[in-house]
Design a protein around this motif. Structure first.
Motif, PDB file in Angstrom:
ATOM      1  N   ALA A 143       5.714   2.365   7.515  1.00 27.89           N
ATOM      2  CA  ALA A 143       5.722   1.562   6.283  1.00 27.89           C
ATOM      3  C   ALA A 143       6.110   2.431   5.086  1.00 27.89           C
ATOM      4  O   ALA A 143       6.860   2.000   4.207  1.00 27.89           O
ATOM      5  N   VAL A 144       5.602   3.662   5.052  1.00 23.74           N
ATOM      6  CA  VAL A 144       5.951   4.570   3.946  1.00 23.74           C
ATOM      7  C   VAL A 144       7.454   4.843   3.948  1.00 23.74           C
ATOM      8  O   VAL A 144       8.131   4.744   2.915  1.00 23.74           O
ATOM      9  N   PHE A 145       8.012   5.139   5.116  1.00 27.36           N
ATOM     10  CA  PHE A 145       9.453   5.453   5.141  1.00 27.36           C
ATOM     11  C   PHE A 145      10.304   4.210   4.886  1.00 27.36           C
ATOM     12  O   PHE A 145      11.368   4.303   4.282  1.00 27.36           O
ATOM     13  N   GLU A 146       9.816   3.055   5.299  1.00 22.69           N
ATOM     14  CA  GLU A 146      10.541   1.823   4.992  1.00 22.69           C
ATOM     15  C   GLU A 146      10.564   1.596   3.479  1.00 22.69           C
ATOM     16  O   GLU A 146      11.596   1.227   2.905  1.00 22.69           O
ATOM     17  N   ARG A 187       0.843  -1.197   0.000  1.00 29.33           N
ATOM     18  CA  ARG A 187       0.000   0.000   0.000  1.00 29.33           C
ATOM     19  C   ARG A 187       0.881   1.251   0.000  1.00 29.33           C
ATOM     20  O   ARG A 187       0.610   2.225  -0.710  1.00 29.33           O
ATOM     21  N   ALA A 188       1.969   1.209   0.763  1.00 19.17           N
ATOM     22  CA  ALA A 188       2.885   2.345   0.816  1.00 19.17           C
ATOM     23  C   ALA A 188       3.516   2.581  -0.561  1.00 19.17           C
ATOM     24  O   ALA A 188       3.561   3.718  -1.052  1.00 19.17           O
ATOM     25  N   ARG A 189       3.950   1.501  -1.223  1.00 18.54           N
ATOM     26  CA  ARG A 189       4.588   1.641  -2.537  1.00 18.54           C
ATOM     27  C   ARG A 189       3.591   2.169  -3.573  1.00 18.54           C
ATOM     28  O   ARG A 189       3.930   3.017  -4.393  1.00 18.54           O
ATOM     29  N   PHE A 190       2.385   1.669  -3.484  1.00 16.80           N
ATOM     30  CA  PHE A 190       1.317   2.124  -4.392  1.00 16.80           C
ATOM     31  C   PHE A 190       1.102   3.633  -4.217  1.00 16.80           C
ATOM     32  O   PHE A 190       1.036   4.397  -5.197  1.00 16.80           O
ATOM     33  N   ASP A 198      13.038   3.999   2.009  1.00 12.65           N
ATOM     34  CA  ASP A 198      14.403   3.595   2.375  1.00 12.65           C
ATOM     35  C   ASP A 198      14.921   2.492   1.462  1.00 12.65           C
ATOM     36  O   ASP A 198      16.106   2.455   1.122  1.00 12.65           O
ATOM     37  N   ASN A 199      14.019   1.586   1.064  1.00 12.78           N
ATOM     38  CA  ASN A 199      14.443   0.408   0.297  1.00 12.78           C
ATOM     39  C   ASN A 199      13.958   0.419  -1.151  1.00 12.78           C
ATOM     40  O   ASN A 199      14.125  -0.581  -1.846  1.00 12.78           O
TER      41      ASN A 199
END
Ligand code: SAH
Length: 254
Positions: free
Chosen positions: A91-94, A61-64, A97-98
């Motif tokens: 989750a967004v910052f993870e 969801r964060a990547r989306f 980060d990656n």
């Protein structure tokens, strides 16, 4: 058009406890992204797209949401309570980060909200008046040994302890195990607050002594607050819930 991603805290439920700043972000977003029940809490707005998902796929969801923002959308990723407390902001910052290096230049903001622990505490008095800590009892993302070690350390330090994610159908035994650990060191009359669906229509809050508490009283919409040795009850008339508070001083009042 420059994209923007804001992770927005919706507060515990009642929209009166959503901050005006969060409401502005929600009103101006082109896209809402979040776990279905949180998105469903928000009014439909013409022209605003809604992307609901289930709760298991935070990183996807964060990547989306990051992809949408990269394409120029003004995205609001919504979380209950505060988005930084066991929720979507991390989750967004993870993901950043990656993930795609382009995401690093995005404007990413976090709008705080009232977290369940604070809403529950306010309902019963001032149980967080002394030092306290918060932990998630979920062992989905960390091993149970870590949960147990942290709980024991918090109890040894005599913190008031707020337990998020106390129980679910997939994690039925952890809260009972936690209460057993608490009973090893805390008095049987230590106040335990079980606050369910705080600031929602089906709110139910109980304060019980540790000796009477049962894990089956809690569900996944419950936050549990375990009193410290100094946490006190103020008994009131028949039918009135007691007030619960933890004095700010420890030991003898200076
Ligand atoms: N970001 C949220 C917490 C997400 S973890 C916040 O800041 O509140 C999910 C857990 O939060 C639930 O299992 C429950 O323990 C707690 N919770 C969330 N909303 C709640 C509410 N209205 N009443 C009681 N507990 C709640």
């Amino acid at each position: 058009m420059t994209g923007l991603l804001t992770v927005v805290g919706l507060g515990p439920g009642d929209p009166r406890f959503l901050t005006p700043a969060a409401a502005e972000v929600l009103a101006s977003a082109t896209d809402l992204v979040g776990y279905g029940p949180y998105v469903d809490r928000l009014p439909k707005r013409p022209g605003q797209r809604r992307h609901s998902s289930d709760n298991r796929v935070e990183l996807d969801r964060a990547r989306f949401a990051l992809d949408l923002a990269t394409k120029g959308a003004r995205v609001a990723v919504v979380s209950g309570g505060d988005p930084g407390v066991f929720a979507m902001a991390a989750a967004v910052f993870e993901a950043v980060d990656n993930g795609d290096p382009a995401w690093r230049s995005l404007d990413i903001r976090v709008e705080p909200g009232i977290t369940a622990m604070l809403a529950a505490a306010a309902r019963v008095g001032a149980p967080l008046g002394g030092d306290f800590c918060a932990m998630s009892l979920s062992d989905n993302l960390k091993p149970w040994e870590v949960v147990e070690a942290r709980l024991r350390a918090a109890l040894a330090a005599d913190f008031v302890v707020a337990l998020y994610n106390p129980i679910s159908s997939a994690r039925p035994w952890q809260l009972g195990a936690a209460f057993k650990i608490v009973a090893e060191t805390r008095d049987p009359d230590t106040p335990i607050i079980l606050a369910r669906a705080v600031m929602r229509p089906d709110e139910r809050i109980r304060t019980l002594p540790l000796s009477e508490v049962e894990a089956s009283i809690a569900d996944m919409s419950t936050i549990v607050i375990i009193g410290a040795s100094t946490t006190k009850l103020i008994e009131r008339s028949e039918g009135q819930a007691p007030y619960v508070y933890t004095p700010r001083f420890y030991g003898v009042r200076p």
